[in-house]
Write a protein that holds these residues in place. Sequence first.
Motif, mmCIF file in Angstrom:
data_model
loop_
_atom_site.group_PDB
_atom_site.id
_atom_site.type_symbol
_atom_site.label_atom_id
_atom_site.label_comp_id
_atom_site.label_asym_id
_atom_site.label_seq_id
_atom_site.Cartn_x
_atom_site.Cartn_y
_atom_site.Cartn_z
ATOM 1 N N ALA A 180 0.839 -1.202 0.000
ATOM 2 C CA ALA A 180 0.000 0.000 0.000
ATOM 3 C C ALA A 180 0.876 1.254 0.000
ATOM 4 O O ALA A 180 0.607 2.214 -0.728
ATOM 5 N N PHE A 182 2.859 5.844 -2.672
ATOM 6 C CA PHE A 182 4.026 6.658 -3.015
ATOM 7 C C PHE A 182 4.123 6.870 -4.529
ATOM 8 O O PHE A 182 4.417 7.958 -5.011
ATOM 9 N N ALA A 183 3.804 5.819 -5.281
ATOM 10 C CA ALA A 183 3.954 5.872 -6.736
ATOM 11 C C ALA A 183 3.026 6.903 -7.369
ATOM 12 O O ALA A 183 3.402 7.574 -8.331
ATOM 13 N N GLY A 225 3.892 1.531 -1.200
ATOM 14 C CA GLY A 225 4.522 1.659 -2.516
ATOM 15 C C GLY A 225 3.557 2.248 -3.540
ATOM 16 O O GLY A 225 3.908 3.186 -4.271
ATOM 17 N N ALA A 226 2.343 1.724 -3.588
ATOM 18 C CA ALA A 226 1.361 2.213 -4.562
ATOM 19 C C ALA A 226 0.972 3.650 -4.245
ATOM 20 O O ALA A 226 0.814 4.480 -5.141
#
Lengths: 385, 245
Positions: free
Chosen positions: B81, B86-87, B83-84
Amino acid sequence: MTSSAPIIQSPKTECKAERQPRKAAALVLGVETSCDETAVAVVKRLPDGSGAILSNVVRSQWEQHRPFGGVVPEIAARAHIECISDIASEALKTANTQLTDIDCIAATAGPGLIGGLLVGLTFAKSIALAHDKPLVAINHLEAHALTVGLTDSIRPPYLLLLVSGGHTQTVLVRDVADYHRIGSTIDDALGEAFDKTAKILSLGFPGGPAVEAAALNGDPQRFAFPRPLQGRKEPHFSFAGLKTAVRREAERQQPINDQTIADLTASFEAAVCDSVIDRVKLAHRMAVVEIGEPDALPIVVSGGVAANKRLRSALEKFATTIDVPAIFPPISLCTDNGAMIAWAGAERFARGPLAGGLDTSARARWPLDESAAPIIGTGKHGPKA
Amino acid sequence: MMNILAFDTCFDACSVAVHSAETGGITTERELMRRGHAEVLLPMIERTMKAAGVAFDRLDRIAVTHGPGTFTGARVGMSAALGASFAHALPVVTYSSLQCVARAAIEALGDEVTHFEGVLVARDAKRDSVFVEVTDMAGDELDAPALLSVADARQVARSRRLFALGSGAPLLAGDDGAQPGGLTTDWPAQSPLGIAEPDARFLLQDAASRTPAQALVPLYLRAPDATPSSRLPLARLVNLPAADA
């Protein structure tokens, strides 16, 4: 290119023909969470093989581990997830770049503490998927092994001495992705021996700098500690017995004063240096025979213990006697960091097809040289085997 | 209408659910598993997003269970979660894994929900303790998730007329095996396989209206196992200034 370092062409150049090297410059985001540093960096690799660090953000957790006198895996994993996003934001900001400009995401997949590895690797996988970027799963040891390519433009072959809190080994780096582990520790890593010695003497954590500071005015000859495996024909390391010898002597000297502590630590360092030099000498001889290069095979030293001044000067002195260069990357890149992970990712990325999809597993144990036979009879388990 | 990606890896299942704003439909994938969430989750997200026809840059938010769970399981979900989020600078809404299970139970109960005042999800946490959460019959939190001793959890189980499920539910019967009034603990065994494990699709019930979480950290409910060094320091004549001073 450093002028002092001879550049030796790898004898294994025929492999390169099969690859499809990428021509353009590559921007790589590197994520490292294998032990007690949360680190993210952005590194650029140019087509000529040189590199530049655009950002390198490292947050150490040692404050959280200090009460325990060593790294507690669950505490490490919790600390990583608390800050990974902030560290990554800072790394992009410092590099003045954004994810859309990144060509490849690299993350340490092992060896190391599995809880922490999973945080960084899963975070990186998620970014890679969300931006449709390739993911490279990096072996932490390979990243240490290749750092000199980034910092000193040293290309293989060379002999790597990796000395850190988790690893102690000598590796013949023939080329990127072509390694032969020569020697490894059969018990404690060298950094562990420093930590344990510091713990025995209540010097604090992390032990490396604490022992070094205590040893500054000590007499390295007062205590004749053992030089583990000195003279043995197997090129391995051992430090558990040395640590025990320090404990026994410290207990015998009770109550101890500052001078005794200084002498104990200085004598410990002297024993470490003698043992390491003896082992490196043998490994270097074996490496030279293996690659059939009679000329100078550089010795590259990486890992956190490379910061120890006594060991550093002993290694430099030894390298001079056999007339080979000894190369130490800057200390900040010897200890765990994201730049070395990004760089290893860039080196892999530049060579074409990548290993490491979204289903890649984190690996607590992941020998750099997968073909290396286990060190029989040591009863060794985990990342050091 | 929002495009929402939801997932869970807290206990013995791995699941992904995607709500498409365009079609209004929900696409899901779920696998029961004790180990291997870290390897399975991201490919499962990739497949589900593709099947739902939702691109990452069109997502409006992420919904995820933050715990309680296995420490590693809770971290795998939260790391994905993070990572997504942040992306694509996405807001994240978090749910308790136990609340997620309660919602599945409520759906499965159908008309029988009227017999109960709430749902108690109890997960055996070993060492004579259970993770417990109580929701109302709409699946909203009444008692926040907590790690309780079995004795305290029994008190909770008797506080209302509750429907109980989960691996900790059998521990809540009295010492004589008697069930408190209305408490049902044998139901999961007769229920469809895996109902006592979280399913991310139940997060989508109100993920669009939920307030995004400020701090994205797992809900462990249990301190790490670690004890400070107990070895006595060496006897000293003179103390060095402590290295950590």
